[in-house]
Design an enzyme around this catalytic site. Structure first.
Site, PDB file in Angstrom:
ATOM      1  N   LYS A 267       7.392 -13.457  21.991  1.00 38.37           N
ATOM      2  CA  LYS A 267       6.093 -12.860  21.673  1.00 38.37           C
ATOM      3  C   LYS A 267       4.998 -13.269  22.647  1.00 38.37           C
ATOM      4  CE  LYS A 267       6.986 -10.828  17.579  1.00 38.37           C
ATOM      5  NZ  LYS A 267       6.615  -9.460  17.203  1.00 38.37           N
TER       6      LYS A 267
ATOM      7  N   SER B 191       3.613 -13.135  11.142  1.00 39.07           N
ATOM      8  CA  SER B 191       4.329 -14.130  10.336  1.00 39.07           C
ATOM      9  C   SER B 191       4.510 -15.434  11.106  1.00 39.07           C
ATOM     10  CB  SER B 191       5.690 -13.580   9.925  1.00 39.07           C
ATOM     11  OG  SER B 191       6.478 -13.341  11.066  1.00 39.07           O
TER      12      SER B 191
END
Lengths: 319, 319
Positions: B53, B78
């Site tokens: 990410k 999350s």
């Protein structure tokens, strides 16, 4: 017959690096920040057998002549050199017999067996492993592949230094490396003549550090303390290794079991890699503030073959 | 103002790869043998924040204009996108506010906080996270950095595909990748037009697989089953992701918690890397025999941010 009394050379390291690059991708050089200093981890635990020992073993076995290959090889190892020799032997179609301590971690015994090697165990506390190996060699005529006191093995381990240099874009200022017999540290000293090499050993098993301080071989005490670093308990280094390290090494460093466990946890949470106790020694020395660090320092993380239950115990936050 | 409704392009992936290569070394492409077939693991869990990410987040934040940087960014995540945005924001001197589920793994909450981001938690089962984020954006004027439905984020994630292609020396035949919202899979599809892309999702949370089968967006059931893959529970993909994947993807695959744990153990013992449940999904599908493999198949291993006690429980051989 290949001559194991020849002296290893930097040319030999360069040749070894070429041989190894032909079959193994480079291991990553991972950035790491320790107490505000960014330095580097050479993650040799990500080798196919989970340890840098694949380098020296491949270099030695692929240099054997046809007659030697037919006779097979014999090695003595606590587990990682064993897997390196077994891996190389299987690739080359050479029979391998490995002498291993009966109390070696089961992951290392099973790993070696699954690679097709024959294992002969001995009692680490009652038998001389070299005697067991000599007997096997007499019986079989096989070639001994010494874990650290062999010129091809030293040159092979040194290839990790050339790889790190290429990845860093310059010679490292300093290698911090776990040290058992001194194969890796001697190889790194040969590979990168401008780098310092700091051997890191378990307390009470710092035979290379003591030998460097004395300028002569020092043997382990019979009552040497226990250590969780199963890979770092040779009884002494060899003259060939000591000669390469003399004058090239900053003083050796000794680390404790608790420092090693802290380094294993750091590697788990910060680097997301699995490191066995002996493989975490250099990182342990760095985290304990026992070695100097700068942006061109390379910490060798050398093995990841650890018993799952022992590792689970090390990383658990609750008891 | 940067235009988040623009369509992502392959040119954009190439630019993203250049931006990312300037600050992050490539993650390793590790050889792995599964049921006799040698294929490859792209170890994105070895990124500095422990997840791929970081790519999309860096590409998005470094593309913001000066005015947008002043307003700060808001993200919903999350945990891994959260850490990516926090890492990029700190490097660029941008204020970051992240909306995270209160039950996110504590390693992810702490990781995000330690990178200097402000965290706002919500109840995964009672509150709509997008509503929480919209309210924050209204109050602050900050820029939303969507976790997967954003052209810069998709292009950034796609850079992992170009990296793998360069390491392999050819376009992969097939990427097998864990899939939450579909940012990574869409980016890979853009990056390597000749490769198939197989999304792997938890059973009951295979919203991308179902959407691909139907040709239209499918939303998760309110009573969707529990999964240990905390990173792979978005309520639906977005049209922008679905459009990129339609016709490019082999059918999606769903995996179980037990298959995921087996993959985490395999990664621990065979590859010596730490993988979180969601990050092990592609490997789980391969080990379960649910996907085709060949020598140009790349399995994306995407994250390593796992609770130590949960990981200890997964790898223990005794209960």
């Amino acid at each position: 017959m290949t001559d194991t009394t020849r002296l290893p050379t930097r040319e030999g390291v360069i040749e070894a690096a070429e041989r190894i690059a032909a079959i193994l991708p480079p291991t990553p050089l991972l950035p790491v920040e320790i107490y505000g200093t960014r330095c580097w981890v050479k993650a040799e635990n990500l080798q196919p057998i989970g340890a840098f020992k694949i380098r020296g073993a491949w270099n030695r076995l692929s240099s054997l002549n046809d007659e030697e290959r037919t006779m097979g090889v014999v090695a003595v190892s606590s587990g990682n050199h064993a897997q390196g020799v077994a891996w190389a032997a299987r690739r080359l179609g050479i029979a391998a017999t490995i002498v291993m301590p009966a109390d070696a971690p089961s992951v290392k015994l099973e790993g070696t067996r699954s690679l097709g090697a024959k294992i002969v165990t001995y009692d680490r506390h009652g038998e001389d492993r070299d005697v067991v190996a000599e007997k096997l060699i007499e019986e079989s005529g096989g070639v001994l592949v010494h874990a650290f006191g062999d010129p091809w093995v030293i040159e092979g381990q040194g290839s990790a230094g050339l790889e790190a240099e290429a990845q860093l874009g310059r010679q490292p200022s300093r290698f911090i490396a776990c040290c058992g017999g001194g194969g890796l540290t001697a190889g790194l000293a040969l590979a990168c003549p401008d780098a310092a090499v700091i051997p890191v050993e378990p307390e009470g098993w710092d035979m290379v550090g003591q030998s460097l301080a004395k300028g002569d071989l020092v043997h382990a005490q019979i009552d040497a303390p226990k250590t969780i670093c199963d890979a770092l308990q040779p009884t002494a280094t060899k003259q060939i290794n000591l000669d390469l390290l003399m004058g090239r090494s900053e003083p050796g460093v000794a680390i404790t079991d608790d420092e090693v466990r802290a380094a294993q946890r750091f590697a788990f949470t910060q680097l997301h890699i699995v490191v066995e106790p002996g493989g975490a020694a250099a990182l342990a020395a760095a985290l304990a503030g026992k070695v100097p660090l700068d942006e061109a320092t390379v910490l060798m993380v050398t093995g990841g073959n650890v018993d799952p239950d022992a590792f689970a115990e090390t990383i658990r936050t609750t008891s």
